[in-house]
Design a protein around this motif. Structure first.
Motif, PDB file in Angstrom:
ATOM      1  N   ASN A  88       0.816  -1.215   0.000  1.00 22.49           N
ATOM      2  CA  ASN A  88       0.000   0.000   0.000  1.00 22.49           C
ATOM      3  C   ASN A  88       0.851   1.267   0.000  1.00 22.49           C
ATOM      4  O   ASN A  88       0.397   2.331   0.428  1.00 22.49           O
ATOM      5  N   LYS A 195       0.323   0.186   6.660  1.00 28.49           N
ATOM      6  CA  LYS A 195      -0.774   0.909   6.003  1.00 28.49           C
ATOM      7  C   LYS A 195      -1.944  -0.019   5.665  1.00 28.49           C
ATOM      8  O   LYS A 195      -2.317  -0.201   4.497  1.00 28.49           O
ATOM      9  N   SER A 197      -5.605  -1.047   5.060  1.00 26.06           N
ATOM     10  CA  SER A 197      -6.745  -0.304   4.531  1.00 26.06           C
ATOM     11  C   SER A 197      -7.965  -0.504   5.423  1.00 26.06           C
ATOM     12  O   SER A 197      -8.006  -1.421   6.257  1.00 26.06           O
ATOM     13  N   SER A 199     -10.855  -1.571   4.564  1.00 28.24           N
ATOM     14  CA  SER A 199     -11.498  -2.856   4.260  1.00 28.24           C
ATOM     15  C   SER A 199     -10.732  -4.016   4.899  1.00 28.24           C
ATOM     16  O   SER A 199     -11.348  -4.987   5.363  1.00 28.24           O
ATOM     17  N   GLU A 200      -9.416  -3.914   4.938  1.00 32.81           N
ATOM     18  CA  GLU A 200      -8.624  -4.952   5.595  1.00 32.81           C
ATOM     19  C   GLU A 200      -8.936  -4.997   7.087  1.00 32.81           C
ATOM     20  O   GLU A 200      -9.109  -6.074   7.670  1.00 32.81           O
TER      21      GLU A 200
END
Length: 348
Positions: A88, A195, A197, A199-200
Motif C-alpha cells: 500500500n 498501512k 486499509s 477494508s482490511e
C-alpha cells in the motif's frame, strides 16, 4: 552454537572488517550554495529477509516519501515479505529481492547487482550500517548522493534514541539533507506502518468476532520467539494466569506461530494465519498486543496497535516498539508487578 552458525558468525565478522571503511569519503557532501538539488529516484538498501527487519524499514520509507512526495523508491531487500509489507505504498516503484541463499542462485544474485550498477539514482540510502552487502551495494550504486548509514557524532549527542534501528537512518538522512541545503526537520519520527486499509481492518474485525463471540475488548498475546528470546512455558503460564486475574473484563487470545505451538498449552482461544497482513488486521482490532522481542511484535507495532515488548537478551534501545502508546520492558530488571503497571498505562 552449531557449526553452521559458527561459520556464519565468522563470515559476518570478516565481511564487516573488510567493508567497515567503505563510504567514509562520502560523510559530508559539498554543495555550492544556492544550487537546486533534485531528488526523485531513490534506492533504499536493506538486504535482510526477516519479517521484523523489513517492517523496521517502513519508517525510513515513510520519511523519504514525506520529504520527497513525488519520488519513486526502489527497495533492495533479500527475499522475505517486502512486497506484502509495502503493497500500500504507491511510491515504492520496484522491490528488488535477492535470493535468501545467494550461492544457490548466483546468476540471479549477480543480475540484481548489475541492475543496481546500471540504474541511475539521485540518492542511495543504506538502511543498516552494519550490513556488509548494504555498504558494498551503496558503493556500487550509480548516484551522486550516498548515505552509508554511519552515525554522525553530533546527531548521536542530540538524539538519545538515535540507537534505534528504525530511527538511526532517519536522523542520519535529516542531518545529511541539511548539508545539501534542505531545512532542518524536527518533526516526529514515523512509526512502523504497513498501512492497513479500512477494508482490511473491517475483515480483521469479522475474523476476530468469530473467535471471541462477545462485545468485550481483547488482549492478544504471542508466546513464541526465536532462540534465547523465547521465554519458557512456566514464565508464560504464570504471566497468563496473572492476566486472567487482572483483566476479567477483557478477552485474552493467543496468536499461534507457524509451528502451531503454545507456551500456555492452548488454554486461551487462538488464531493462526500465514497471511502477514491478515495477522495485522486481527491484531489491529485488539486493545493491546503482548509478546517477546520478535518479528510478530514488530508486526503488531506496524499494525498501529499498542504493543508491549518483553526483552531479555536483545538490545531494547535498538528494537523496542514505539508510538501508539507502546512500551518495551527489560524483564531482567523488572518484575510482574511492573509489567502489569505498564499494561495498565495502556488499558486503563
Amino acid at each position: 552454537m552449531g557449526f553452521k552458525k559458527k561459520v556464519n558468525s565468522i563470515r559476518r565478522k570478516l565481511m564487516h572488517a573488510i567493508t567497515k571503511r567503505i563510504g567514509s569519503s562520502y560523510a559530508d557532501p559539498k554543495i555550492y550554495a544556492g544550487k537546486k538539488i533534485e531528488i526523485n529516484n531513490i534506492l533504499i538498501i536493506r538486504p535482510n529477509h526477516r519479517l521484523g527487519n523489513q517492517l523496521l524499514l517502513t519508517p525510513l520509507v515513510q520519511e523519504v516519501i514525506n520529504t520527497f512526495p513525488n519520488c519513486k523508491i526502489d527497495l533492495f531487500v533479500k527475499g522475505g515479505v517486502a512486497p506484502i509489507v509495502f503493497q500500500n505504498y504507491p511510491q515504492v516503484n520496484k522491490i528488488i529481492q535477492l535470493p535468501k541463499k545467494p550461492f544457490n542462485e548466483l546468476f540471479k544474485y549477480a543480475k540484481e547487482w548489475i541492475f543496481i550498477k546500471r540504474t541511475r539514482y539521485d540518492m542511495v540510502i543504506n538502511g543498516d550500517k552494519d550490513s556488509s552487502s548494504g555498504r558494498l551495494l551503496t558503493q556500487l550504486a550509480n548516484a551522486p548522493f550516498k548515505l552509508f548509514g554511519d552515525a554522525n557524532e553530533n546527531v548521536q549527542k542530540q538524539y538519545p534514541d538515535h540507537e534505534h534501528i528504525s530511527k538511526s537512518p532517519i536522523y542520519n538522512l535529516r542531518h545529511y539533507l541539511t548539508k545539501l541545503g534542505f531545512p532542518k526537520n524536527e518533526s516526529q519520527i514515523p512509526v512502523l506502518d504497513i498501512k492497513l486499509s479500512a477494508s482490511e481492518i473491517a475483515n480483521g474485525k469479522k475474523i476476530l468476532d468469530t473467535i471471541i463471540k462477545n462485545n468485550k475488548k481483547t488482549i492478544s498475546i504471542y508466546t513464541n520467539a526465536t532462540g534465547d528470546k523465547c521465554y519458557p512455558e512456566d514464565w508464560w503460564e504464570t504471566f497468563y494466569a496473572r492476566l486472567l486475574k487482572e483483566y476479567p473484563e477483557y478477552n485474552i487470545i493467543e496468536m499461534l506461530p507457524i509451528e502451531n505451538i503454545s507456551k500456555i498449552s492452548f488454554k486461551a482461544p487462538t488464531f493462526y494465519s500465514k497471511d502477514v497482513r491478515e495477522m495485522g488486521t486481527i491484531i489491529n482490532n485488539t486493545a493491546v498486543f503482548i509478546a517477546a522481542d520478535n518479528g510478530v511484535m514488530h508486526l503488531a507495532s506496524a499494525s498501529l496497535t499498542p504493543t508491549v515488548g518483553f526483552f531479555s537478551v536483545t538490545n531494547l534501545n535498538m528494537y523496542m516498539p514505539y508510538g501508539n502508546a507502546s512500551v518495551a520492558i527489560d524483564t531482567n530488571s523488572t518484575n510482574i508487578e511492573d509489567w502489569i503497571a505498564s499494561i495498565n498505562t495502556i488499558l486503563k
